[in-house]
Design a protein around this motif. Structure first.
Motif, PDB file in Angstrom:
ATOM      1  N   VAL A 207      30.468  18.374  35.694  1.00 43.08           N
ATOM      2  CA  VAL A 207      30.033  16.639  34.655  1.00 43.08           C
ATOM      3  C   VAL A 207      30.000  15.445  35.136  1.00 43.08           C
ATOM      4  CG1 VAL A 207      30.882  16.055  32.497  1.00 43.08           C
ATOM      5  CG2 VAL A 207      32.031  18.034  33.193  1.00 43.08           C
ATOM      6  N   GLY A 208      28.600  15.501  34.381  1.00 45.87           N
ATOM      7  CA  GLY A 208      28.045  13.879  34.919  1.00 45.87           C
ATOM      8  C   GLY A 208      28.566  12.956  34.027  1.00 45.87           C
ATOM      9  N   PHE A 209      29.255  11.525  34.817  1.00 41.15           N
ATOM     10  CA  PHE A 209      29.563  10.486  33.700  1.00 41.15           C
ATOM     11  C   PHE A 209      28.568   9.338  33.804  1.00 41.15           C
ATOM     12  CE2 PHE A 209      32.607   6.654  33.171  1.00 41.15           C
ATOM     13  CZ  PHE A 209      33.430   7.525  31.739  1.00 41.15           C
ATOM     14  N   GLY A 210      27.859   9.558  32.645  1.00 39.67           N
ATOM     15  CA  GLY A 210      26.818   8.562  32.266  1.00 39.67           C
ATOM     16  C   GLY A 210      26.903   7.574  31.472  1.00 39.67           C
ATOM     17  N   VAL A 211      28.485   7.436  30.967  1.00 38.80           N
ATOM     18  CA  VAL A 211      28.826   6.643  30.352  1.00 38.80           C
ATOM     19  C   VAL A 211      29.052   4.906  30.474  1.00 38.80           C
ATOM     20  CG1 VAL A 211      30.727   6.356  28.108  1.00 38.80           C
ATOM     21  CG2 VAL A 211      29.865   8.639  29.272  1.00 38.80           C
ATOM     22  N   LEU A 212      28.504   4.305  30.346  1.00 44.37           N
ATOM     23  CA  LEU A 212      28.204   2.624  31.062  1.00 44.37           C
ATOM     24  C   LEU A 212      29.744   2.361  30.353  1.00 44.37           C
ATOM     25  CD1 LEU A 212      24.582   1.816  30.036  1.00 44.37           C
ATOM     26  CD2 LEU A 212      25.866   2.621  32.177  1.00 44.37           C
ATOM     27  N   THR A 213      30.113   1.819  30.831  1.00 44.18           N
ATOM     28  CA  THR A 213      31.961   0.136  30.401  1.00 44.18           C
ATOM     29  C   THR A 213      31.610  -0.735  30.519  1.00 44.18           C
ATOM     30  OG1 THR A 213      32.861   0.979  32.046  1.00 44.18           O
ATOM     31  CG2 THR A 213      33.258   2.567  30.420  1.00 44.18           C
ATOM     32  N   THR A 214      30.833  -1.402  29.903  1.00 44.46           N
ATOM     33  CA  THR A 214      30.090  -2.701  30.435  1.00 44.46           C
ATOM     34  C   THR A 214      30.656  -3.649  29.613  1.00 44.46           C
ATOM     35  OG1 THR A 214      28.487  -2.621  29.222  1.00 44.46           O
ATOM     36  CG2 THR A 214      28.576  -2.161  31.063  1.00 44.46           C
TER      37      THR A 214
ATOM     38  N   ALA B 214      37.243   4.004  26.051  1.00 43.44           N
ATOM     39  CA  ALA B 214      36.272   4.854  27.349  1.00 43.44           C
ATOM     40  C   ALA B 214      37.366   4.786  28.316  1.00 43.44           C
ATOM     41  CB  ALA B 214      37.002   3.110  27.949  1.00 43.44           C
ATOM     42  N   GLY B 215      38.907   5.227  28.547  1.00 39.79           N
ATOM     43  CA  GLY B 215      39.690   5.781  28.817  1.00 39.79           C
ATOM     44  C   GLY B 215      40.191   7.092  28.256  1.00 39.79           C
ATOM     45  N   GLU B 216      40.248   7.331  26.797  1.00 42.25           N
ATOM     46  CA  GLU B 216      39.942   9.273  26.766  1.00 42.25           C
ATOM     47  C   GLU B 216      38.721   9.261  27.218  1.00 42.25           C
ATOM     48  OE1 GLU B 216      42.359  10.155  25.360  1.00 42.25           O
ATOM     49  OE2 GLU B 216      43.719   8.652  25.807  1.00 42.25           O
ATOM     50  N   CYS B 217      37.512   8.867  27.104  1.00 44.10           N
ATOM     51  CA  CYS B 217      36.596   9.298  26.804  1.00 44.10           C
ATOM     52  C   CYS B 217      36.349  10.067  28.995  1.00 44.10           C
ATOM     53  CB  CYS B 217      35.327   8.639  27.173  1.00 44.10           C
ATOM     54  SG  CYS B 217      33.347   9.188  26.827  1.00 44.10           S
ATOM     55  N   THR B 218      36.794   8.820  29.060  1.00 41.97           N
ATOM     56  CA  THR B 218      36.646   9.522  31.201  1.00 41.97           C
ATOM     57  C   THR B 218      37.098  10.097  31.235  1.00 41.97           C
ATOM     58  OG1 THR B 218      36.181   6.294  31.460  1.00 41.97           O
ATOM     59  CG2 THR B 218      36.982   8.119  33.031  1.00 41.97           C
ATOM     60  N   LYS B 219      38.893   9.821  30.671  1.00 41.89           N
ATOM     61  CA  LYS B 219      39.925  11.164  30.983  1.00 41.89           C
ATOM     62  C   LYS B 219      39.825  12.628  30.322  1.00 41.89           C
ATOM     63  CE  LYS B 219      42.754   9.849  29.432  1.00 41.89           C
ATOM     64  NZ  LYS B 219      44.683  10.144  28.181  1.00 41.89           N
ATOM     65  N   GLY B 220      39.052  12.191  29.258  1.00 38.50           N
ATOM     66  CA  GLY B 220      38.809  14.165  28.867  1.00 38.50           C
ATOM     67  C   GLY B 220      37.431  14.546  30.024  1.00 38.50           C
ATOM     68  N   LEU B 221      36.463  13.600  30.192  1.00 37.04           N
ATOM     69  CA  LEU B 221      35.476  14.553  30.554  1.00 37.04           C
ATOM     70  C   LEU B 221      35.666  15.211  31.882  1.00 37.04           C
ATOM     71  CD1 LEU B 221      32.234  12.387  29.480  1.00 37.04           C
ATOM     72  CD2 LEU B 221      32.798  14.483  28.961  1.00 37.04           C
ATOM     73  N   ALA B 222      36.442  14.183  32.619  1.00 39.44           N
ATOM     74  CA  ALA B 222      37.019  15.038  34.062  1.00 39.44           C
ATOM     75  C   ALA B 222      38.278  16.091  33.759  1.00 39.44           C
ATOM     76  CB  ALA B 222      38.356  13.812  34.518  1.00 39.44           C
TER      77      ALA B 222
ATOM     78  N   PRO C  66      29.116  11.965  17.723  1.00 38.40           N
ATOM     79  CA  PRO C  66      29.475  10.326  17.298  1.00 38.40           C
ATOM     80  C   PRO C  66      29.274   8.823  17.916  1.00 38.40           C
ATOM     81  CG  PRO C  66      30.273  11.642  16.052  1.00 38.40           C
ATOM     82  CD  PRO C  66      30.578  12.504  17.019  1.00 38.40           C
ATOM     83  N   GLY C  67      29.986   9.759  18.758  1.00 39.39           N
ATOM     84  CA  GLY C  67      30.571   8.536  20.048  1.00 39.39           C
ATOM     85  C   GLY C  67      31.493   8.384  20.992  1.00 39.39           C
ATOM     86  N   ALA C  68      31.778   7.620  21.958  1.00 41.93           N
ATOM     87  CA  ALA C  68      31.552   8.090  23.315  1.00 41.93           C
ATOM     88  C   ALA C  68      33.585   8.951  23.245  1.00 41.93           C
ATOM     89  CB  ALA C  68      32.392   7.223  24.286  1.00 41.93           C
ATOM     90  N   PHE C  69      34.743   8.644  22.456  1.00 43.82           N
ATOM     91  CA  PHE C  69      35.588   9.309  21.481  1.00 43.82           C
ATOM     92  C   PHE C  69      34.998  11.096  22.164  1.00 43.82           C
ATOM     93  CE2 PHE C  69      39.306  10.435  19.322  1.00 43.82           C
ATOM     94  CZ  PHE C  69      40.716  10.581  20.240  1.00 43.82           C
ATOM     95  N   GLU C  70      34.348  11.463  21.262  1.00 44.07           N
ATOM     96  CA  GLU C  70      33.632  13.093  20.538  1.00 44.07           C
ATOM     97  C   GLU C  70      33.206  13.518  22.029  1.00 44.07           C
ATOM     98  OE1 GLU C  70      33.215   9.975  18.259  1.00 44.07           O
ATOM     99  OE2 GLU C  70      35.262  10.690  17.324  1.00 44.07           O
ATOM    100  N   MET C  71      33.285  12.904  23.086  1.00 39.16           N
ATOM    101  CA  MET C  71      32.564  13.248  24.098  1.00 39.16           C
ATOM    102  C   MET C  71      33.227  14.511  24.703  1.00 39.16           C
ATOM    103  SD  MET C  71      30.182  10.737  25.836  1.00 39.16           S
ATOM    104  CE  MET C  71      28.989  11.131  26.207  1.00 39.16           C
ATOM    105  N   PRO C  72      34.338  14.214  25.200  1.00 40.99           N
ATOM    106  CA  PRO C  72      35.235  15.294  25.891  1.00 40.99           C
ATOM    107  C   PRO C  72      35.688  16.612  24.938  1.00 40.99           C
ATOM    108  CG  PRO C  72      36.203  13.532  26.376  1.00 40.99           C
ATOM    109  CD  PRO C  72      34.803  12.864  25.234  1.00 40.99           C
ATOM    110  N   LEU C  73      35.444  16.873  23.565  1.00 36.95           N
ATOM    111  CA  LEU C  73      35.829  17.981  22.818  1.00 36.95           C
ATOM    112  C   LEU C  73      33.912  18.714  22.952  1.00 36.95           C
ATOM    113  CD1 LEU C  73      37.193  19.326  20.771  1.00 36.95           C
ATOM    114  CD2 LEU C  73      36.710  18.487  18.971  1.00 36.95           C
ATOM    115  N   ALA C  74      32.894  17.699  22.427  1.00 32.15           N
ATOM    116  CA  ALA C  74      32.142  18.593  22.761  1.00 32.15           C
ATOM    117  C   ALA C  74      31.509  18.941  24.291  1.00 32.15           C
ATOM    118  CB  ALA C  74      30.285  17.288  22.331  1.00 32.15           C
TER     119      ALA C  74
END
Ligand code: INI
Length: 158
Positions: A114-121, A96-104, A57-65
């Motif tokens: 894990v490539g970080f192609g999440v734009l934060t603008t 943005a913070g949870e997404c970045t932290k979770g992916l790392a 659904p959104g950036a927040f859900e990316m780390p779990l997937a």
């Protein structure tokens, strides 16, 4: 200087398997990032059969997937693609913070690139610029980083 052994990756990982995790939020931007990522993988010899696209659904859900994908040990690299735009949310920093932290965290805990192609603008315009307009395509950039890291990890293991 000549005695120093340098270990680095190249962009050759033609037999590797990749998962792209892409958010539906801001899909008009994210679709361009996906196109950039797939184009980059194909240009580097990766077959479509070795690329899976996972939508969240959104950036927040990316780390779990990403965590679930990494735990399955089916992939050599994960490419996370999304767009978090400050103008459209008061909770930009949290998402943005949870997404970045979770992916790392996933990358380190599972030892998988894990490539970080999440734009934060701040604005939609800035996101458009980074999704294939004048500032390049960050989906393609993140994919190149993953290809290099997959190749580097293989050398470090070997
Ligand atoms: N998700 C994004 O990927 N980008 C955004 O800009 C965004 N904004 O603006 O809120 C966003 N929010 C949704 C979030 O990622 C979750 O999907 C949602 O909160 C449900 O858990």
């Amino acid at each position: 200087m000549t005695d120093i052994r340098t270990l680095e990756g190249d962009f050759v990982a033609t037999d590797a398997r990749f998962a792209i995790v892409a958010s539906r939020f801001n899909s008009f931007i994210v679709e361009s990032l996906i196109a950039g990522a797939i184009d980059t993988l194909r240009r580097h010899g990766v077959k479509d059969a070795n690329i899976d696209l996972v939508r969240v659904p959104g950036a927040f859900e990316m780390p779990l997937a990403a965590q679930q994908l990494a735990a399955g040990k089916r992939y050599d690299g994960i490419i996370a693609l999304g767009a978090v735009i400050r103008g459209s949310t008061p909770h930009f920093d949290y998402v943005a913070g949870e997404c970045t932290k979770g992916l790392a965290m996933v990358s380190l805990q599972h030892s998988i690139p894990v490539g970080f192609g999440v734009l934060t603008t701040d604005t939609i315009e800035q996101a458009v610029e980074r999704a294939g307009a004048k500032a390049g395509n960050k989906g393609a950039d993140a994919t190149l980083s993953v290809l290099e890291m997959v190749s580097l990890l293989r050398r470090l293991e070997g």
